[in-house]
Design a protein around this motif. Structure first.
Motif, PDB file in Angstrom:
ATOM      1  N   VAL A 198     -14.446   6.064  -2.613  1.00 42.01           N
ATOM      2  CA  VAL A 198     -13.194   6.285  -3.345  1.00 42.01           C
ATOM      3  C   VAL A 198     -13.260   5.559  -4.690  1.00 42.01           C
ATOM      4  CG1 VAL A 198     -10.709   5.862  -3.335  1.00 42.01           C
ATOM      5  CG2 VAL A 198     -11.867   6.569  -1.228  1.00 42.01           C
ATOM      6  N   ARG A 219      -4.075  16.529  -4.793  1.00 39.21           N
ATOM      7  CA  ARG A 219      -4.057  15.358  -3.916  1.00 39.21           C
ATOM      8  C   ARG A 219      -4.911  15.611  -2.659  1.00 39.21           C
ATOM      9  NH1 ARG A 219      -1.352  10.784  -3.570  1.00 39.21           N
ATOM     10  NH2 ARG A 219      -0.337  11.333  -5.537  1.00 39.21           N
ATOM     11  N   GLY A 220      -4.732  16.789  -2.032  1.00 40.66           N
ATOM     12  CA  GLY A 220      -5.502  17.117  -0.828  1.00 40.66           C
ATOM     13  C   GLY A 220      -6.996  17.244  -1.122  1.00 40.66           C
ATOM     14  N   ARG A 228     -16.603   9.396   2.154  1.00 43.53           N
ATOM     15  CA  ARG A 228     -15.308   8.714   2.197  1.00 43.53           C
ATOM     16  C   ARG A 228     -15.384   7.268   1.729  1.00 43.53           C
ATOM     17  NH1 ARG A 228     -11.267  11.883   3.691  1.00 43.53           N
ATOM     18  NH2 ARG A 228     -12.073  13.820   4.480  1.00 43.53           N
ATOM     19  N   ARG A 286     -16.203  18.859   3.520  1.00 46.11           N
ATOM     20  CA  ARG A 286     -16.512  17.606   4.211  1.00 46.11           C
ATOM     21  C   ARG A 286     -17.994  17.271   4.086  1.00 46.11           C
ATOM     22  NH1 ARG A 286     -11.596  16.778   5.839  1.00 46.11           N
ATOM     23  NH2 ARG A 286     -10.473  18.681   6.273  1.00 46.11           N
ATOM     24  N   GLY A 334     -12.855  12.322  -1.055  1.00 47.65           N
ATOM     25  CA  GLY A 334     -12.940  10.866  -1.001  1.00 47.65           C
ATOM     26  C   GLY A 334     -12.811  10.194  -2.354  1.00 47.65           C
ATOM     27  N   ASP A 381      -9.981   9.346  -5.901  1.00 47.00           N
ATOM     28  CA  ASP A 381      -8.591   9.207  -6.302  1.00 47.00           C
ATOM     29  C   ASP A 381      -8.129  10.480  -7.027  1.00 47.00           C
ATOM     30  OD1 ASP A 381      -6.566   6.692  -6.757  1.00 47.00           O
ATOM     31  OD2 ASP A 381      -6.379   8.232  -8.338  1.00 47.00           O
ATOM     32  N   PRO A 382      -6.906  10.961  -6.737  1.00 46.17           N
ATOM     33  CA  PRO A 382      -6.407  12.166  -7.435  1.00 46.17           C
ATOM     34  C   PRO A 382      -6.465  12.035  -8.952  1.00 46.17           C
ATOM     35  CG  PRO A 382      -4.915  11.566  -5.658  1.00 46.17           C
ATOM     36  CD  PRO A 382      -5.936  10.469  -5.739  1.00 46.17           C
ATOM     37  N   ALA A 404      -8.636  15.794  -3.551  1.00 47.47           N
ATOM     38  CA  ALA A 404      -9.149  14.449  -3.818  1.00 47.47           C
ATOM     39  C   ALA A 404      -9.406  13.712  -2.501  1.00 47.47           C
ATOM     40  CB  ALA A 404      -8.154  13.673  -4.686  1.00 47.47           C
ATOM     41  N   ALA A 405      -8.470  13.830  -1.555  1.00 43.43           N
ATOM     42  CA  ALA A 405      -8.639  13.158  -0.265  1.00 43.43           C
ATOM     43  C   ALA A 405      -9.880  13.700   0.454  1.00 43.43           C
ATOM     44  CB  ALA A 405      -7.389  13.352   0.602  1.00 43.43           C
ATOM     45  N   ASP A 406     -10.051  15.050   0.447  1.00 42.26           N
ATOM     46  CA  ASP A 406     -11.216  15.648   1.100  1.00 42.26           C
ATOM     47  C   ASP A 406     -12.514  15.158   0.461  1.00 42.26           C
ATOM     48  OD1 ASP A 406      -9.695  17.055   2.878  1.00 42.26           O
ATOM     49  OD2 ASP A 406      -9.780  18.953   1.772  1.00 42.26           O
TER      50      ASP A 406
END
Lengths: 221, 221
Positions: free
Chosen positions: B13, B59-60, B10, B5, B66, B68-69, B62-64
């Motif tokens: 993206v 996917r996770g 974020r 983090r 910020g 796109d996968p 990429a989300a962490d």
């Protein structure tokens, strides 16, 4: 800078008067003047790392620390005991190894693994981990840990086998590679199922491999 | 603080436009925006350490981070490749293992030891030592090194044996204990004669022990 010399104060050589006034050694009590003690331990660490256990002498360590050799003997006892104090060994192999060495020749591998697990699964683990961490990060401590393993543990185990010195050294080093590997896999990296396996299973799985290093067919390097 | 983090932004993206504008991956060239790359690698290290290699997803991660996968796939390729980049692995086992796996079932132990020595006696040693030092001092890196050993190396080796999953895991962990022990004894502590022995001697001395872990009689834990 050499840590031994940093800790030494050459004007502070202990006299026989000081020596006879030193408190008697009692279990659980650290004897003597803390500054003198620390100077001796710093000199000992430097000597054992630089010259190895066999090359270092109490006389040389005392000279480096600026104290009388008799004072070093008085504070710490034998060279073995001084070495164990210098590396802050969590246990004295001389106290623990007799039960290993009492095992028959064909049970020696299992007995060594059993003792390793008993020590590391017990209250000595934090101190053992601290020693391994320090050895991996620091070449000086690595030399001290190697000297500990070779002179205090492996040499005593392979001494029970009636084999030539060169062969004892090679077999001891191979045993070391497996024992350090157990410590790393089970306690540091925590590889499963080794990390949570019972000591009984580990002794059955790993003991025969250590036994081959001790008594199996091996060529010399 | 969670390093993933800390590195994530974020609001950043990546869009499909940015993605198509990203440079093509070429060998020897690090692709993409360095900040985005670092954010993905930090998120990947956190995910692989916290959830393990199997539990972590692109996917996770990429989300962490910020992003796109698809950008993660574009920058790093597969999950294996992202993992190797995240731990700064000095070598990709997928490139090296085929020669081990080509050995017959009865030669697998010797072939594994031979490959280990080839990697560690070569130019990859400094990076390997750095990884081991970091793993011993840091629980987080220890988890990553364990995941590397288990998922990238041992799982591939034991997959060639037609045995149940639980048995593969136990055999792989025992092999790990001996391989890590060689690294520690030969390259970190430099225990003689292991430190200066020839690879040929080491393969002959240690190979049969690794072979027993792979195919010998063993009970499950």
């Amino acid at each position: 800078m050499c840590p031994a010399r940093a800790g030494a104060r050459r004007g502070d050589v202990a006299t026989e008067d000081q020596l006879s006034a030193a408190p008697n050694r009692r279990p659980g009590r650290r004897p003597g003047n803390p500054d003198t003690r620390d100077a001796v331990l710093a000199a000992a660490r430097a000597a054992f790392a630089e010259r190895g256990f066999d090359g270092a002498t109490i006389r040389g360590i005392a000279a480096d620390a600026g104290v009388d050799p008799a004072l070093v003997h008085h504070y710490f006892g034998s060279k073995d005991q001084l070495f164990l104090a210098a590396i802050e060994a969590p246990a004295n192999p001389a106290d623990l190894l007799p039960e290993v060495l009492a095992a028959g020749r064909d049970e020696l591998g299992a007995a060594v693994v059993r003792l390793l697990l008993k020590v590391w699964d017990g209250p000595m683990r934090p101190a053992g981990l601290a020693l391994v961490r320090s050895a991996v990060g620091n070449e000086w401590t690595a030399k001290l840990l190697r000297e500990f393993l070779v002179t205090q543990v492996l040499r005593r185990v392979v001494a029970t086998l009636e084999i030539p010195a060169a062969e004892r050294e090679a077999r001891g080093a191979l045993v070391a590679s497996q024992l350090i590997g157990i410590v790393m896999a089970r306690y540091v990296l925590r590889v499963e199922p080794l990390a949570s396996a019972s000591p009984q299973w580990l002794v059955a799985a790993i003991g025969p491999n250590v036994q081959r290093y001790l008594t199996g067919d091996l060529e010399l390097p």
